[in-house]
Motif scaffolding. Structure first.
Motif, PDB file in Angstrom:
ATOM      1  N   ASN A 219       8.476   7.028  52.389  1.00 35.69           N
ATOM      2  CA  ASN A 219       8.782   8.388  51.938  1.00 35.69           C
ATOM      3  C   ASN A 219       7.830   8.887  50.861  1.00 35.69           C
ATOM      4  O   ASN A 219       7.535  10.081  50.807  1.00 35.69           O
ATOM      5  N   HIS A 220       7.327   8.008  50.002  1.00 33.47           N
ATOM      6  CA  HIS A 220       6.434   8.517  48.959  1.00 33.47           C
ATOM      7  C   HIS A 220       5.100   8.989  49.553  1.00 33.47           C
ATOM      8  O   HIS A 220       4.442   9.854  48.989  1.00 33.47           O
ATOM      9  N   ILE A 221       4.752   8.443  50.721  1.00 37.14           N
ATOM     10  CA  ILE A 221       3.553   8.938  51.405  1.00 37.14           C
ATOM     11  C   ILE A 221       3.823  10.335  51.975  1.00 37.14           C
ATOM     12  O   ILE A 221       3.005  11.251  51.824  1.00 37.14           O
ATOM     13  N   LEU A 222       4.986  10.497  52.605  1.00 34.12           N
ATOM     14  CA  LEU A 222       5.361  11.819  53.111  1.00 34.12           C
ATOM     15  C   LEU A 222       5.306  12.848  51.990  1.00 34.12           C
ATOM     16  O   LEU A 222       4.766  13.940  52.149  1.00 34.12           O
ATOM     17  N   GLU A 223       5.873  12.470  50.844  1.00 34.62           N
ATOM     18  CA  GLU A 223       5.904  13.399  49.709  1.00 34.62           C
ATOM     19  C   GLU A 223       4.500  13.711  49.218  1.00 34.62           C
ATOM     20  O   GLU A 223       4.191  14.842  48.864  1.00 34.62           O
ATOM     21  N   GLY A 224       3.647  12.703  49.200  1.00 37.56           N
ATOM     22  CA  GLY A 224       2.274  12.908  48.761  1.00 37.56           C
ATOM     23  C   GLY A 224       1.533  13.896  49.646  1.00 37.56           C
ATOM     24  O   GLY A 224       0.740  14.709  49.175  1.00 37.56           O
ATOM     25  N   ILE A 225       1.812  13.836  50.938  1.00 39.50           N
ATOM     26  CA  ILE A 225       1.158  14.753  51.872  1.00 39.50           C
ATOM     27  C   ILE A 225       1.754  16.147  51.746  1.00 39.50           C
ATOM     28  O   ILE A 225       1.101  17.144  52.024  1.00 39.50           O
ATOM     29  N   GLY A 226       3.002  16.218  51.283  1.00 41.06           N
ATOM     30  CA  GLY A 226       3.633  17.523  51.086  1.00 41.06           C
ATOM     31  C   GLY A 226       4.876  17.739  51.918  1.00 41.06           C
ATOM     32  O   GLY A 226       5.383  18.848  52.009  1.00 41.06           O
ATOM     33  N   PHE A 227       5.365  16.673  52.543  1.00 36.88           N
ATOM     34  CA  PHE A 227       6.616  16.769  53.297  1.00 36.88           C
ATOM     35  C   PHE A 227       7.791  16.390  52.405  1.00 36.88           C
ATOM     36  O   PHE A 227       7.629  15.609  51.476  1.00 36.88           O
ATOM     37  N   LEU A 228       8.942  16.944  52.713  1.00 39.79           N
ATOM     38  CA  LEU A 228      10.148  16.606  51.967  1.00 39.79           C
ATOM     39  C   LEU A 228      11.041  15.761  52.854  1.00 39.79           C
ATOM     40  O   LEU A 228      11.682  16.268  53.761  1.00 39.79           O
ATOM     41  N   PRO A 229      11.054  14.436  52.614  1.00 40.83           N
ATOM     42  CA  PRO A 229      11.845  13.563  53.485  1.00 40.83           C
ATOM     43  C   PRO A 229      13.344  13.713  53.281  1.00 40.83           C
ATOM     44  O   PRO A 229      14.120  13.312  54.114  1.00 40.83           O
ATOM     45  N   ARG A 230      13.752  14.281  52.146  1.00 36.90           N
ATOM     46  CA  ARG A 230      15.181  14.386  51.851  1.00 36.90           C
ATOM     47  C   ARG A 230      15.556  15.850  51.647  1.00 36.90           C
ATOM     48  O   ARG A 230      14.706  16.711  51.530  1.00 36.90           O
ATOM     49  N   GLY A 231      16.823  16.086  51.553  1.00 39.50           N
ATOM     50  CA  GLY A 231      17.287  17.420  51.225  1.00 39.50           C
ATOM     51  C   GLY A 231      17.674  18.215  52.459  1.00 39.50           C
ATOM     52  O   GLY A 231      17.366  17.824  53.584  1.00 39.50           O
ATOM     53  N   PRO A 232      18.374  19.312  52.225  1.00 37.29           N
ATOM     54  CA  PRO A 232      18.938  20.089  53.328  1.00 37.29           C
ATOM     55  C   PRO A 232      17.865  20.754  54.203  1.00 37.29           C
ATOM     56  O   PRO A 232      18.096  21.023  55.362  1.00 37.29           O
ATOM     57  N   GLU A 233      16.687  21.005  53.636  1.00 36.83           N
ATOM     58  CA  GLU A 233      15.669  21.726  54.395  1.00 36.83           C
ATOM     59  C   GLU A 233      14.664  20.803  55.060  1.00 36.83           C
ATOM     60  O   GLU A 233      13.625  21.235  55.523  1.00 36.83           O
ATOM     61  N   THR A 234      14.976  19.517  55.081  1.00 35.44           N
ATOM     62  CA  THR A 234      13.996  18.572  55.591  1.00 35.44           C
ATOM     63  C   THR A 234      13.751  18.775  57.077  1.00 35.44           C
ATOM     64  O   THR A 234      14.650  19.115  57.836  1.00 35.44           O
ATOM     65  N   GLN A 235      12.496  18.569  57.475  1.00 36.27           N
ATOM     66  CA  GLN A 235      12.107  18.631  58.880  1.00 36.27           C
ATOM     67  C   GLN A 235      11.886  17.220  59.408  1.00 36.27           C
ATOM     68  O   GLN A 235      11.308  17.027  60.462  1.00 36.27           O
ATOM     69  N   VAL A 236      12.354  16.252  58.616  1.00 40.08           N
ATOM     70  CA  VAL A 236      11.949  14.870  58.847  1.00 40.08           C
ATOM     71  C   VAL A 236      13.137  14.007  59.259  1.00 40.08           C
ATOM     72  O   VAL A 236      14.210  14.104  58.691  1.00 40.08           O
ATOM     73  N   TYR A 237      12.944  13.178  60.278  1.00 44.87           N
ATOM     74  CA  TYR A 237      13.934  12.163  60.629  1.00 44.87           C
ATOM     75  C   TYR A 237      13.715  10.955  59.734  1.00 44.87           C
ATOM     76  O   TYR A 237      12.609  10.429  59.661  1.00 44.87           O
ATOM     77  N   SER A 238      14.772  10.517  59.060  1.00 48.63           N
ATOM     78  CA  SER A 238      14.587   9.338  58.226  1.00 48.63           C
ATOM     79  C   SER A 238      15.375   8.164  58.790  1.00 48.63           C
ATOM     80  O   SER A 238      16.358   8.329  59.508  1.00 48.63           O
ATOM     81  N   ILE A 239      14.906   6.982  58.468  1.00 51.05           N
ATOM     82  CA  ILE A 239      15.506   5.752  58.976  1.00 51.05           C
ATOM     83  C   ILE A 239      16.546   5.269  57.980  1.00 51.05           C
ATOM     84  O   ILE A 239      16.239   5.078  56.803  1.00 51.05           O
ATOM     85  N   GLU A 240      17.751   5.079  58.466  1.00 49.02           N
ATOM     86  CA  GLU A 240      18.845   4.689  57.588  1.00 49.02           C
ATOM     87  C   GLU A 240      18.578   3.343  56.918  1.00 49.02           C
ATOM     88  O   GLU A 240      17.963   2.461  57.522  1.00 49.02           O
ATOM     89  N   ASN A 241      19.042   3.212  55.684  1.00 54.40           N
ATOM     90  CA  ASN A 241      18.918   1.960  54.920  1.00 54.40           C
ATOM     91  C   ASN A 241      17.468   1.499  54.762  1.00 54.40           C
ATOM     92  O   ASN A 241      17.179   0.306  54.799  1.00 54.40           O
ATOM     93  N   SER A 242      16.572   2.462  54.636  1.00 53.60           N
ATOM     94  CA  SER A 242      15.182   2.110  54.393  1.00 53.60           C
ATOM     95  C   SER A 242      14.531   3.296  53.695  1.00 53.60           C
ATOM     96  O   SER A 242      15.135   4.356  53.582  1.00 53.60           O
ATOM     97  N   ASP A 243      13.327   3.111  53.228  1.00 55.12           N
ATOM     98  CA  ASP A 243      12.629   4.265  52.657  1.00 55.12           C
ATOM     99  C   ASP A 243      11.563   4.753  53.624  1.00 55.12           C
ATOM    100  O   ASP A 243      10.526   5.252  53.236  1.00 55.12           O
ATOM    101  N   LEU A 244      11.859   4.608  54.925  1.00 54.48           N
ATOM    102  CA  LEU A 244      10.916   5.026  55.957  1.00 54.48           C
ATOM    103  C   LEU A 244      11.388   6.286  56.670  1.00 54.48           C
ATOM    104  O   LEU A 244      12.588   6.525  56.794  1.00 54.48           O
ATOM    105  N   SER A 245      10.430   7.068  57.118  1.00 64.62           N
ATOM    106  CA  SER A 245      10.731   8.221  57.956  1.00 64.62           C
ATOM    107  C   SER A 245       9.797   8.236  59.150  1.00 64.62           C
ATOM    108  O   SER A 245       8.692   7.698  59.089  1.00 64.62           O
ATOM    109  N   LEU A 246      10.252   8.881  60.234  1.00 70.69           N
ATOM    110  CA  LEU A 246       9.372   9.111  61.371  1.00 70.69           C
ATOM    111  C   LEU A 246       8.380  10.193  60.976  1.00 70.69           C
ATOM    112  O   LEU A 246       8.769  11.186  60.350  1.00 70.69           O
TER     113      LEU A 246
END
Length: 428
Positions: A200-227
């Motif tokens: 997720n910190h890589i996503l954030e660095g690029i400018g994506f928001l992995p969390r929050g209501p407006e996220t466009q990102v699928y995240s993997i449960e119980n991990s800090d990974l996203s698709l």
RNA sequence: GGAGAGGUGGCUGAGUGGUCUAAAGCACCGGAUUGCUAAUUCGGCGUAGGGUUAACUCCUUACCGCAGGUUCGAAUCCUGUCCUCUCCGCCA
């Protein structure tokens, strides 16, 4: 992310830029918080310095009573320091949150304004818009008639926004990849396949928001990974935390990945068929450059996108995206919009690729630096990205532009070697 | 998944609570010297933040994978975590 010092020293420029981009930020608060933070930092460092002095003197003190007194002094200083540090850290977190919300500065030539009417068309492709002597079908009808796209199957197995490609569409997908790779390899890009997940910190660095209501990102449960939504994320993360050698620049990499997007809130807007889907395959171009190279490389990436679509014989126009439509990291952005004869009532332009110059905005968050031989210190690299081909949208453009009166579809010349045939025959 | 070993500057590598302000070597940069594809020798040689200045000029803080903890003081002790390597198991 913009440089903290730059923000403070150019508060007016930054404020104006945010206004042009339609982003509300409170620069004054940031300036004031940062000033407080620095005062606190000076305090922390002074206390630390004193505590270090005391600690050092204890090692040389023989007298037991004196030692105890010094220890007590040291304890007191550390406690004071910890308190000041906590206050500093709180201010730092506030500053960082405000700072992270501020978009990149903007290229002086980018059109100022918001909405489609503010975008400026800067170029047309070589292929003219075709005049049909029959009513062209859209890609959904074509895909169904020729057994190329199975939307129902996708919905049954996975849900709305997923699909199966079948038969020649599969060959087209692979051919498109192979075609752009041959172009990019000849241009000196390093060819890569990439992880489809990222931290997720890589996503954030690029400018994506992995969390929050407006996220466009699928995240993997119980991990800090996203698709990933694009290989831009992994190609940008590739050198995070690294200091590169200026002589390597410009460094051109391309990556194949699957792209996953939740498309939250996008329902009803051009969602027909495979135009806006939750998963597709893309070949992405990415460049690391010196600051004075990035404008030229941005034009170069745009040229490559044009060459790829000229090579496919698909009509398109190039849009210089207006300030109001730029994403946070982009300093300037060009979109290629292909002509899609089946869209709307009589055909419409539809975005097929996009290329952005992100200057040092992503590099600062991801800590991607470079060193110039003989110079002291390091600087932040510039990063750029561009779509070589997004498979689903390219397939739409091919099916709709190359359809024939008899219901067949001609394969673009450039793809025939990879597809292995020159026509998708109509089903009787 | 199991067992073991290990992460220290650009690289190699020493360092088991207090001159670590991290040894030494290699590489690199500058000077000196010597006639032979180079040797010898002297010096320099990290990153980031803050303050200061005519000036990377001087001062200072942090950084030994990462995050915590113990302590007046941690590369060193403790806990967690990530990564790498070796062996075993499993597997496309």
């Amino acid at each position: 992310m913009l440089d903290r010092k730059y923000l403070i020293d150019h508060a007016d420029l930054v404020q104006q830029n945010c206004h042009n981009r339609g982003v509300a930020v409170d620069i004054d608060t940031l300036v004031s918080l940062e000033r407080q933070r620095r005062e606190r930092l000076a305090q922390v460092e002074e206390l630390n310095r004193k505590a270090n002095e005391v600690a050092k003197s204890i090692g040389q003190t023989k007298d037991a009573v004196e030692r105890e007194a010094r220890k007590e002094e040291g304890r007191r200083l550390r406690e004071e320091k910890d308190a000041a540090q906590a206050e500093h850290d709180r201010l730092e977190r506030e500053c960082h949150a405000l700072q992270a919300a501020i978009p990149n500065m903007t290229h002086p030539n980018a059109p100022v304004g918001g909405g489609d009417h503010a975008n400026v068309e800067v170029r047309r492709g070589k292929t003219p818009i075709r005049v049909f002597d029959f009513t062209p079908k859209d890609h959904v009808a074509l895909g169904e008639a020729l057994g190329l796209i199975d939307l129902d199957g996708g919905a049954r197995t996975t849900g709305h926004g997923f699909y199966f490609l079948r038969n020649e569409a599969v060959l087209l997908e692979l051919a498109l990849q192979r075609y752009v790779l041959s172009v990019l390899e000849a241009e000196g890009f390093t060819l890569t396949t990439t992880p489809d997940l990222a931290q997720n910190h890589i996503l954030e660095g690029i400018g994506f928001l992995p969390r929050g209501p407006e996220t466009q990102v699928y995240s993997i449960e119980n991990s800090d990974l996203s698709l990933v939504g694009t290989a831009e994320i992994t190609l940008g993360g590739l050198y995070s935390g690294q200091t590169l050698d200026a002589e390597q620049f410009p460094m051109k990499v391309c990556g194949i990945s699957h792209c996953f997007r939740t498309e939250a809130g996008a329902h009803g807007r051009a969602t027909r068929g495979i135009y806006r889907v939750h998963q597709f395959t893309k070949v992405e171009m990415f460049a690391y450059t010196l600051p004075d190279q990035s404008d030229a490389i941005h034009d170069y990436l745009m040229d490559l996108e044009c060459r790829i679509f000229d090579g496919l014989g698909i009509p398109y126009r190039v849009i210089d995206t207006c300030t109001g439509d730029l994403g946070g990291p982009a300093y300037r952005k060009y979109d290629l919009e292909a002509w899609m004869p089946g869209r709307g009532t009589a055909g419409e332009w539809g975005e097929v690729t996009s290329t952005s110059n992100c200057t040092d905005y992503q590099a600062r968050r991801l800590d991607i630096r470079y060193r110039v031989k003989g110079e002291k210190g390091t600087r932040f690299a510039h990063t750029l990205n561009g779509t070589a081909v997004a498979i689903t949208r390219a397939i739409i453009a091919i099916l709709e532009n190359y359809q024939q009166a008899d219901g067949s579809i001609v394969i673009p010349e450039a793809l025939r070697a990879w597809v292995g045939k020159d026509r998708i025959a109509a089903k009787s």
